[in-house]
Design a protein around this motif. Sequence first.
Motif, PDB file in Angstrom:
ATOM      1  N   ALA A 200      -1.071   2.247  -0.270  1.00 58.31           N
ATOM      2  CA  ALA A 200      -0.651   0.570   0.058  1.00 58.31           C
ATOM      3  C   ALA A 200       0.781   0.548  -0.263  1.00 58.31           C
ATOM      4  N   TYR A 201       1.588   1.095   0.843  1.00 55.02           N
ATOM      5  CA  TYR A 201       3.088   0.842   0.612  1.00 55.02           C
ATOM      6  C   TYR A 201       3.491  -0.646   0.905  1.00 55.02           C
ATOM      7  N   GLY A 214       9.389 -10.237  -0.686  1.00 50.02           N
ATOM      8  CA  GLY A 214       9.133  -9.067  -0.992  1.00 50.02           C
ATOM      9  C   GLY A 214       7.004  -9.066   0.249  1.00 50.02           C
ATOM     10  N   ASP A 215       6.786  -7.651  -0.354  1.00 49.07           N
ATOM     11  CA  ASP A 215       5.525  -7.310   0.153  1.00 49.07           C
ATOM     12  C   ASP A 215       5.035  -6.744  -1.369  1.00 49.07           C
ATOM     13  N   ASN A 216       3.781  -7.125  -1.457  1.00 48.28           N
ATOM     14  CA  ASN A 216       3.267  -6.701  -2.396  1.00 48.28           C
ATOM     15  C   ASN A 216       2.318  -6.150  -2.560  1.00 48.28           C
ATOM     16  N   GLN A 277      -4.235   1.959  -9.207  1.00 45.81           N
ATOM     17  CA  GLN A 277      -2.964   2.166 -10.026  1.00 45.81           C
ATOM     18  C   GLN A 277      -1.739   1.495  -9.347  1.00 45.81           C
ATOM     19  N   GLY A 278      -0.845   0.752  -9.289  1.00 43.84           N
ATOM     20  CA  GLY A 278      -0.225  -0.687  -9.094  1.00 43.84           C
ATOM     21  C   GLY A 278       1.006  -1.396  -9.896  1.00 43.84           C
ATOM     22  N   GLY A 279       1.899  -0.903  -9.677  1.00 45.20           N
ATOM     23  CA  GLY A 279       2.729  -1.630  -9.876  1.00 45.20           C
ATOM     24  C   GLY A 279       3.500  -0.909 -11.142  1.00 45.20           C
ATOM     25  N   ASP A 287       5.500  -1.833  -5.166  1.00 41.80           N
ATOM     26  CA  ASP A 287       5.908  -1.489  -3.969  1.00 41.80           C
ATOM     27  C   ASP A 287       4.936  -0.307  -3.658  1.00 41.80           C
ATOM     28  N   TYR A 288       4.103  -0.477  -4.565  1.00 40.17           N
ATOM     29  CA  TYR A 288       3.600   1.360  -4.032  1.00 40.17           C
ATOM     30  C   TYR A 288       1.828   0.686  -5.086  1.00 40.17           C
ATOM     31  N   CYS A 289       0.711   0.997  -4.630  1.00 38.83           N
ATOM     32  CA  CYS A 289      -0.469   0.800  -5.658  1.00 38.83           C
ATOM     33  C   CYS A 289      -1.609   2.011  -4.410  1.00 38.83           C
TER      34      CYS A 289
END
Length: 419
Positions: A200-201, A214-216, A277-279, A287-289
């Motif tokens: 996910a971006y 932002g876009d989590n 994994q994210g953040g 911005d990535y997970c």
Amino acid sequence: MIINKEQLVKMAQEREQELIKLTSDLIKINSENPIGSQREVIDFVMNYLKESGIEGDEVKANEEFPCILAKMGNDLGPSIILNGHVDVVPAGDPSKWDFDPFGGEVTDKLILGRGTSDMKAGVAGILFAMRLLKESGAEIKGNIRLHIVSDEESGGQFGTKWLIEDGYGDHADACIVAEPTSNYTIEIGQKGSNELILKAYGTPAHGSLGNYKGDNAIIKLSKVLINIGMLHEVKGNYRDDQAQALKNSKYIASNKLDMPGIENVIDHVTASVGTIQGGTKLNMVPDYCEAHVDVRLPVGVDIQELEEKIKSMIEKSGVEGVEYEVEWKNYGNSTPMEAPIVQAIKKNAEELWGIEVLPAYQWASSDARYYREKGIPTIQYGPSNTEGIHSYNENVDIEDVLNANKIYLLSLCDLLGVE
Ligand SMILES: [Zn+2]
């Protein structure tokens, strides 16, 4: 004197203490994987073969994880591979065991320790069967090729996979993997296991403005993962001649796992989110997970159908900026029920145990698939008490060990013309 099957079984019976000791001796060698080196256990097996008058060679892709190849017999009949791994999963916290996991203790009914069921009793069974055939001078028509590997429990890249890729798995007519099964089932097929990566971006922002800016990416991916169960709707496709094995497999799954609907694990895709994994920091909107999903494919699954399902799972979440990546490497694999190796093991196991023995597909996977991918009819059958496998207090029934050895021995006789 021509040695027959009956005499061989008699030898196995008279020398059963040897087999129990061999199993116990193998348990006493700590061969945990990961961490431990496999040198000692491989040297032990090599020496056992030497004492038995069987020629063996060590081959390896890694100094700490050698493999053994041995061969006996001739080219007058079929070539049969016997496979076993000598590495074991770590024993873990010793205080959780009721006995020393590497003590090799033998009780009235059981052999105790890490690796008894998975799978040093199986390895002992195939080694002892080869020794009895060799020492008896039985005239076999064909040959037995032993593949002992020391890397199965930790990815297996230096084990069977490597052996096969290096050309040692060619031109066999049958393969027995002595991995643990129940005495009443012969594993003739497995699901393929694959890694699906979901990414996910999002857009970064200061954490203090999280609800506005932002876009989590973590939230986005969560919305997709909540629907992972959709992948379980995709089913395998079975030929008519696979129907009985499928029926057996579902019966065994419900019997062993005892949960409503669990039989569907056999012929449906399963998808388990294993890691995420994210953040990067508490005060940043991530911005990535990414999530890694363990996807198991039943026999005959339509990959296009599955990919469509993955896409609709992402669509259903209603979020933008989620992608997936997958390389379908492992498919469901199987050996026909009519294959001589399946029938030989079934017949001998049924005679010895006096019960019906069911060829079936497993929900997990093992080294058997590498042989099946080479077109070799492959089965798994081996002694076990499943409750201790990869857990504490692993053990195996002595009766199971003795019978498995005889079943290997008699099946080898059937396939190699010893009457
Ligand atoms: Zn195993």
